[in-house]
Motif scaffolding. Structure first.
Motif, PDB file in Angstrom:
ATOM      1  N   UNK A  62       0.842  -1.201   0.000  1.00 22.49           N
ATOM      2  CA  UNK A  62       0.000   0.000   0.000  1.00 22.49           C
ATOM      3  C   UNK A  62       0.876   1.249   0.000  1.00 22.49           C
ATOM      4  N   UNK A  63       0.392   2.280  -0.655  1.00 22.32           N
ATOM      5  CA  UNK A  63       1.081   3.565  -0.661  1.00 22.32           C
ATOM      6  C   UNK A  63       0.966   4.200   0.724  1.00 22.32           C
ATOM      7  N   UNK A  64       2.028   4.852   1.176  1.00 22.95           N
ATOM      8  CA  UNK A  64       2.041   5.552   2.458  1.00 22.95           C
ATOM      9  C   UNK A  64       2.417   7.010   2.195  1.00 22.95           C
ATOM     10  N   UNK A  65       1.634   7.926   2.771  1.00 22.94           N
ATOM     11  CA  UNK A  65       1.915   9.361   2.651  1.00 22.94           C
ATOM     12  C   UNK A  65       2.635   9.900   3.880  1.00 22.94           C
ATOM     13  N   UNK A  66       2.280   9.346   5.051  1.00 24.34           N
ATOM     14  CA  UNK A  66       2.895   9.785   6.298  1.00 24.34           C
ATOM     15  C   UNK A  66       2.544   8.768   7.389  1.00 24.34           C
ATOM     16  N   UNK A  74      -0.968   6.877   7.088  1.00 21.93           N
ATOM     17  CA  UNK A  74      -1.916   7.621   6.260  1.00 21.93           C
ATOM     18  C   UNK A  74      -1.588   7.322   4.804  1.00 21.93           C
ATOM     19  N   UNK A  75      -2.632   6.937   4.061  1.00 23.97           N
ATOM     20  CA  UNK A  75      -2.490   6.648   2.636  1.00 23.97           C
ATOM     21  C   UNK A  75      -3.600   7.387   1.891  1.00 23.97           C
ATOM     22  N   UNK A  76      -3.599   7.340   0.566  1.00 21.40           N
ATOM     23  CA  UNK A  76      -4.687   7.972  -0.181  1.00 21.40           C
ATOM     24  C   UNK A  76      -6.051   7.368   0.161  1.00 21.40           C
ATOM     25  N   UNK A  77      -6.052   6.142   0.680  1.00 25.37           N
ATOM     26  CA  UNK A  77      -7.307   5.465   1.019  1.00 25.37           C
ATOM     27  C   UNK A  77      -7.777   5.727   2.449  1.00 25.37           C
TER      28      UNK A  77
END
Length: 142
Positions: free
Chosen positions: A40-44, A124-127
């Motif tokens: 999964x993408x992670x933003x922070x 935190x991810x886009x989802x």
């Protein structure tokens, strides 16, 4: 010294804090927030801790390593709060007359802190956001 901070960690300052004229090595470890976890993408990541207990557990890890490697001088800072991709969540600096002991101490510290310190993280991810467990207690990520 407090092991927990709410601000960006200065790795150079931490290294300078432990280095003595008698040291032949300073080893640092910086753990950064990466842009992915388990596919999964992670933003922070938002790190949270019960501060008194986390400080105590990190202190116990540092004292344990210091007993085993008394010539090594060590410093640890773990960031709490919002940490973005590319920012350091933890920095460890170990100085010693010889490199082997500095490397050993650095590895023992990160492994012990990940195992023992009650630090929780929310990715935190886009989802959306998801608590991914506490940093201690058997976390298996590198």
């Amino acid at each position: 010294m407090s092991f927990l901070t709410d601000i960006a960690i200065d790795a150079e300052a931490l290294s300078a804090e432990v280095c003595r004229d008698s040291d032949g090595a300073v080893v640092t470890f910086s753990g950064f927030v990466r842009d992915h976890h388990e596919g999964r993408q992670v933003e922070s990541i938002f790190y949270e801790a019960y501060r008194p207990m986390a400080e105590n557990e990190i202190r116990r890890v540092v004292e344990s390593v210091a007993q085993r490697l008394p010539e090594v001088r060590m410093a640890v800072q773990h960031r709490l709060g919002l940490v973005r991709v590319g920012e350091a969540s933890i920095v460890i600096a170990c100085a010693s007359p010889h490199r082997a002991e500095a490397f050993d101490a650095c590895r023992a510290l990160i492994d012990g802190i990940k195992e023992m310190a009650p630090i929780w993280k929310k990715e935190r991810s886009p989802d959306g956001e998801e608590w991914v467990g506490w940093q201690g207690g058997g976390r298996n990520e590198e």
